[in-house]
Design a protein around this motif. Structure first.
Motif, short mmCIF file in Angstrom:
data_model
loop_
_atom_site.label_atom_id
_atom_site.label_comp_id
_atom_site.label_asym_id
_atom_site.label_seq_id
_atom_site.Cartn_x
_atom_site.Cartn_y
_atom_site.Cartn_z
N UNK A 135 -2.64 6.61 -3.36
CA UNK A 135 -2.87 5.12 -3.85
C UNK A 135 -1.80 4.09 -2.42
N UNK A 136 -0.64 4.86 -2.09
CA UNK A 136 -0.27 4.09 -0.95
C UNK A 136 -0.80 4.55 0.36
N UNK A 137 -1.70 5.46 0.71
CA UNK A 137 -2.30 5.94 1.87
C UNK A 137 -3.00 5.20 1.58
N UNK A 138 -4.27 4.91 1.53
CA UNK A 138 -5.70 4.56 1.23
C UNK A 138 -5.72 3.20 0.29
N UNK A 139 -4.79 2.67 -0.20
CA UNK A 139 -4.73 1.40 -1.32
C UNK A 139 -5.75 1.03 -2.17
N UNK A 140 -5.66 0.29 -3.04
CA UNK A 140 -6.10 0.51 -4.31
C UNK A 140 -6.55 -1.18 -4.70
N UNK A 141 -7.59 -2.00 -5.25
CA UNK A 141 -7.78 -2.82 -5.46
C UNK A 141 -6.90 -4.22 -5.22
N UNK A 142 -5.70 -3.73 -5.94
CA UNK A 142 -4.51 -4.52 -5.77
C UNK A 142 -3.66 -4.25 -4.47
N UNK A 143 -3.95 -3.38 -3.88
CA UNK A 143 -2.63 -2.49 -2.86
C UNK A 143 -3.25 -1.97 -1.43
N UNK A 144 -2.82 -3.33 -0.45
CA UNK A 144 -3.60 -2.61 0.91
C UNK A 144 -3.24 -1.20 1.50
N UNK A 145 -3.57 -0.88 1.86
CA UNK A 145 -3.65 0.62 2.67
C UNK A 145 -2.66 0.63 3.94
N UNK A 146 -1.15 1.90 3.60
CA UNK A 146 -0.62 2.27 4.61
C UNK A 146 -1.33 2.49 5.50
N UNK A 147 -1.61 3.81 5.33
CA UNK A 147 -2.01 4.69 6.43
C UNK A 147 -1.12 5.64 7.03
N UNK A 148 0.24 5.64 6.23
CA UNK A 148 0.87 6.30 6.76
C UNK A 148 0.18 7.74 7.53
N UNK A 149 0.76 8.92 6.68
CA UNK A 149 0.37 9.78 7.39
C UNK A 149 -0.88 9.70 8.91
N UNK A 150 -2.03 9.14 8.41
CA UNK A 150 -3.02 9.06 9.91
C UNK A 150 -2.44 8.45 10.91
N UNK A 151 -1.27 7.22 10.29
CA UNK A 151 -0.23 6.64 11.67
C UNK A 151 0.24 7.82 12.25
N UNK A 152 0.82 8.74 11.18
CA UNK A 152 1.95 9.67 11.57
C UNK A 152 1.29 10.76 12.38
N UNK A 153 0.60 11.16 11.80
CA UNK A 153 0.06 12.04 12.64
C UNK A 153 -0.42 11.49 13.97
N UNK A 154 -1.81 10.21 13.56
CA UNK A 154 -2.11 9.52 15.59
C UNK A 154 -0.40 9.45 16.67
N UNK A 155 1.11 8.85 16.24
CA UNK A 155 1.85 9.00 16.63
C UNK A 155 2.84 10.47 17.35
N UNK A 156 3.11 11.09 15.61
CA UNK A 156 3.51 12.63 16.26
C UNK A 156 2.67 13.04 17.42
N UNK A 157 1.07 13.63 17.27
CA UNK A 157 0.49 14.19 17.86
C UNK A 157 0.32 13.66 19.73
N UNK A 158 1.34 12.49 19.56
CA UNK A 158 0.93 12.15 21.11
C UNK A 158 2.52 12.44 21.51
N UNK A 159 3.61 12.84 20.55
CA UNK A 159 4.76 12.76 20.76
C UNK A 159 4.78 14.68 20.99
#
Length: 109
Positions: free
Chosen positions: A84-108
């Motif tokens: 729910x944190x990653x993809x969100x719900x109808x009441x809470x927006x998605x944070x995409x933590x793992x997606x962003x971490x893979x994008x940033x970590x992949x560059x580093x």
């Protein structure tokens, strides 16, 4: 005279399963985990403040991939509400933590 290289599928398969390759996949997973911890939201007023941030873990295996023939590293969050944190719900927006971490970590790497 130029050097010649002849690839052999068996040799490439052995290379993809080497302990050193598994160690490198785990190292890369640890980098992504570190970024994910830094990006993790913390709800100070929630019932479990900091639980999501503390629930990141990594693992690796030499029998991963679609055909179970290569070393892979895994990053996961074990909090029951991680999806729910990653993809969100109808009441809470998605944070995409793992997606962003893979994008940033992949560059580093």
């Amino acid at each position: 005279m130029a050097a010649r290289f002849r690839m052999k599928r068996k040799g490439v398969g052995e290379m993809l399963r080497m302990p050193g390759m598994e160690a490198e996949m785990l190292r890369r997973a640890e980098v992504i985990k570190g970024v994910a911890i830094g990006l993790s939201p913390v709800d100070e007023n929630g019932p479990h403040p900091g639980h999501y941030k503390a629930s990141w873990e990594t693992s690796s295996t030499r029998r991963g991939g679609r055909k179970r023939d290569r070393a892979v590293g895994y990053v996961r969050n074990t909090a029951y509400y991680a999806r729910w944190v990653e993809y969100g719900t109808e009441k809470v927006h998605a944070h995409h933590v793992l997606l962003r971490a893979a994008q940033i970590g992949g560059r580093n790497q």
